[in-house]
Motif scaffolding. Structure first.
Motif, PDB file in Angstrom:
ATOM      1  N   GLY A   1       0.688  79.873 -13.958  1.00  0.00           N
ATOM      2  CA  GLY A   1       0.301  79.410 -15.285  1.00  0.00           C
ATOM      3  C   GLY A   1       0.577  77.939 -15.514  1.00  0.00           C
ATOM      4  O   GLY A   1       0.495  77.452 -16.650  1.00  0.00           O
ATOM      5  N   ASN A   2       0.888  77.220 -14.435  1.00  0.00           N
ATOM      6  CA  ASN A   2       1.185  75.796 -14.512  1.00  0.00           C
ATOM      7  C   ASN A   2       0.044  75.041 -15.176  1.00  0.00           C
ATOM      8  O   ASN A   2      -1.110  75.123 -14.762  1.00  0.00           O
ATOM      9  CB  ASN A   2       1.413  75.266 -13.081  1.00  0.00           C
ATOM     10  CG  ASN A   2       1.757  73.792 -13.042  1.00  0.00           C
ATOM     11  OD1 ASN A   2       0.955  72.950 -13.416  1.00  0.00           O
ATOM     12  ND2 ASN A   2       2.958  73.504 -12.580  1.00  0.00           N
ATOM     13  N   GLY A   3       0.358  74.291 -16.217  1.00  0.00           N
ATOM     14  CA  GLY A   3      -0.676  73.608 -16.983  1.00  0.00           C
ATOM     15  C   GLY A   3      -1.441  72.576 -16.184  1.00  0.00           C
ATOM     16  O   GLY A   3      -2.640  72.377 -16.397  1.00  0.00           O
ATOM     17  N   HIS A   4      -0.770  71.894 -15.242  1.00  0.00           N
ATOM     18  CA  HIS A   4      -1.457  70.892 -14.432  1.00  0.00           C
ATOM     19  C   HIS A   4      -2.507  71.546 -13.538  1.00  0.00           C
ATOM     20  O   HIS A   4      -3.613  71.014 -13.351  1.00  0.00           O
ATOM     21  CB  HIS A   4      -0.445  70.118 -13.586  1.00  0.00           C
ATOM     22  CG  HIS A   4       0.527  69.311 -14.389  1.00  0.00           C
ATOM     23  ND1 HIS A   4       0.139  68.255 -15.187  1.00  0.00           N
ATOM     24  CD2 HIS A   4       1.885  69.416 -14.535  1.00  0.00           C
ATOM     25  CE1 HIS A   4       1.197  67.733 -15.781  1.00  0.00           C
ATOM     26  NE2 HIS A   4       2.264  68.420 -15.406  1.00  0.00           N
ATOM     27  N   ALA A   5      -2.167  72.706 -12.972  1.00  0.00           N
ATOM     28  CA  ALA A   5      -3.117  73.421 -12.118  1.00  0.00           C
ATOM     29  C   ALA A   5      -4.337  73.862 -12.922  1.00  0.00           C
ATOM     30  O   ALA A   5      -5.477  73.738 -12.465  1.00  0.00           O
ATOM     31  CB  ALA A   5      -2.440  74.621 -11.465  1.00  0.00           C
ATOM     32  N   LEU A   6      -4.106  74.379 -14.120  1.00  0.00           N
ATOM     33  CA  LEU A   6      -5.222  74.824 -14.953  1.00  0.00           C
ATOM     34  C   LEU A   6      -6.089  73.642 -15.388  1.00  0.00           C
ATOM     35  O   LEU A   6      -7.316  73.763 -15.486  1.00  0.00           O
ATOM     36  CB  LEU A   6      -4.693  75.575 -16.178  1.00  0.00           C
ATOM     37  CG  LEU A   6      -3.898  76.859 -15.885  1.00  0.00           C
ATOM     38  CD1 LEU A   6      -3.474  77.522 -17.192  1.00  0.00           C
ATOM     39  CD2 LEU A   6      -4.702  77.827 -15.036  1.00  0.00           C
ATOM     40  N   SER A   7      -5.468  72.484 -15.615  1.00  0.00           N
ATOM     41  CA  SER A   7      -6.238  71.295 -15.972  1.00  0.00           C
ATOM     42  C   SER A   7      -7.111  70.835 -14.813  1.00  0.00           C
ATOM     43  O   SER A   7      -8.245  70.377 -15.019  1.00  0.00           O
ATOM     44  CB  SER A   7      -5.302  70.155 -16.393  1.00  0.00           C
ATOM     45  OG  SER A   7      -4.625  70.485 -17.598  1.00  0.00           O
TER      46      SER A   7
END
Length: 385
Positions: free
Chosen positions: A305-311
């Protein structure tokens, strides 16, 4: 998505499916058919799905043609032009779904929950709490919405979307032909919408007929003989003789694009993120491209759920899919123009694209779902430019 992650990561995965667990279909031709391009086939092979699909029910297609009734093959593509044996395969939806379910059943880190949906979710900094409609609670580090055009996950995450109704429907007519349709899929543009053929196994084919809801309703109510005559009148002669009409169905044509594909511990893929006009046959292929992009972004993360990965996923896929949705929508408008001279201009444009090697190669790249790197000398195609 689950099969890809389970085969390449150590994540523990739960799959919620609102439908019943799929059963093995019998030999009867199923109504809905999926076009898988070569990139999609490779994805399914890598995830271990294709071994659960009998080759008898997979129909290769190695040629694509598009045109008008006067010039039915104005634009044509051959897989051989780009050193491929085939562009992809056609397979019935339920057979593919069953194969996917069989694949996941054999994966120990995957839990399958059928006939269940999310009723609420609460997102926190380090996890998501989800409540199912049967009262069960789940905790996860990431929720992936792969639940279709009416996505409950998209709704619960508060992600808005741009939607449009084309005021058009697609009628699907499964037929048995007197002779095999071979391995060419074709589409003919008409003022009311395209008509198309998808070749299938055992001399069967799926005919797609786009038109207004009123006209589709009339044809749905016809008996088989009347419908056969209507098909003969509307479809090109190359269709050949229809021995039997097996089944028919209809579905509305819509466009949808989510304003974003990712949020706090939530990601959207497939029809939950975008719904494209089916005339290009790219719906599921765009969704499977989402799978690859999101999996690539997550595979090296300890926290999915890492925000950087989703971005990273959002930045990679949203613009690509937006361009494809816009391009197909423009094609739809171009070939259904009420003004005949402009439609004629569009048809001449198809013939022009046929003579332009760079345009053809770009369109074939879209059809296969992968960049084209071929050693063939294409200069002979450019002599008329």
């Amino acid at each position: 998505m689950a099969a890809r992650l389970a085969s390449r990561t150590t994540f523990t995965i739960t799959v919620l499916d609102s439908d019943r667990a799929p059963e093995m279909p019998d030999d009867t031709l199923q109504l809905r058919t999926t076009s898988l391009n070569s990139a999609a086939v490779k994805l399914l092979q890598d995830a271990g799905v294709m071994i659960h699909l009998s080759s008898h029910f997979l129909t290769d297609f190695n040629r694509l043609e598009a045109g008008s009734r006067d010039a039915p093959s104005a634009l044509s593509f051959s897989a051989d032009d780009i050193d491929l044996d085939r562009f992809g395969v056609f397979v019935e939806n339920e057979r593919l779904r069953h194969a996917l379910w069989q694949t996941l059943t054999a994966m120990p880190q995957v839990t399958l929950i059928s006939e269940s949906r999310l009723s609420s979710l609460q997102r926190h900094d380090d996890h998501v709490d989800g409540l199912l409609d049967d009262g069960r609670a789940l905790e996860s580090r990431l929720i992936i919405g792969a639940d279709g055009a009416r996505s409950q996950v998209r709704h619960l995450a508060g992600i808005s979307s741009h939607q449009r109704d084309y005021a058009q429907e697609a009628m699907i007519i499964n037929v048995r032909l007197a002779e095999s349709a071979g391995h060419t899929t074709w589409q003919i543009f008409t003022p009311s919408g395209p008509v198309a053929l998808l070749p299938l196994h055992d001399r069967q084919a799926s005919l797609i007929w786009y038109d207004s809801p009123g006209q589709v309703q009339k044809r749905m109510s016809m008996d088989d003989d009347a419908l056969r005559l209507a098909i003969i009148e509307a479809f090109p002669a190359r269709l050949g003789r229809i021995e039997a009409i097996i089944e028919r169905g209809r579905f509305p044509i819509r466009r949808l694009h989510a304003q974003r594909y990712a949020g706090k511990r939530v990601a959207l893929i497939g029809d939950a993120a975008h719904v494209i006009h089916p005339m290009a046959g790219q719906g599921i292929n765009l969704g499977l491209a989402d799978v690859v992009a999101l999996a690539d972004a997550l595979e090296q993360e300890s926290d999915p759920g890492n925000g950087h990965a989703l971005s990273r996923y959002q930045r990679r896929q949203w613009p690509r899919n937006a361009a494809m949705l816009t391009g197909v929508e423009q094609l739809h408008h171009l070939f259904t123009l009420p003004f005949a001279p402009l439609r004629s201009l569009a048809e001449r444009g198809l013939k022009g694209a046929e003579r332009m090697s760079p345009v053809k190669r770009f369109m074939m790249s879209m059809a296969t779902g992968q960049p084209l790197t071929t050693g063939k000398d294409h200069s002979r195609h450019d002599t008329r430019e």
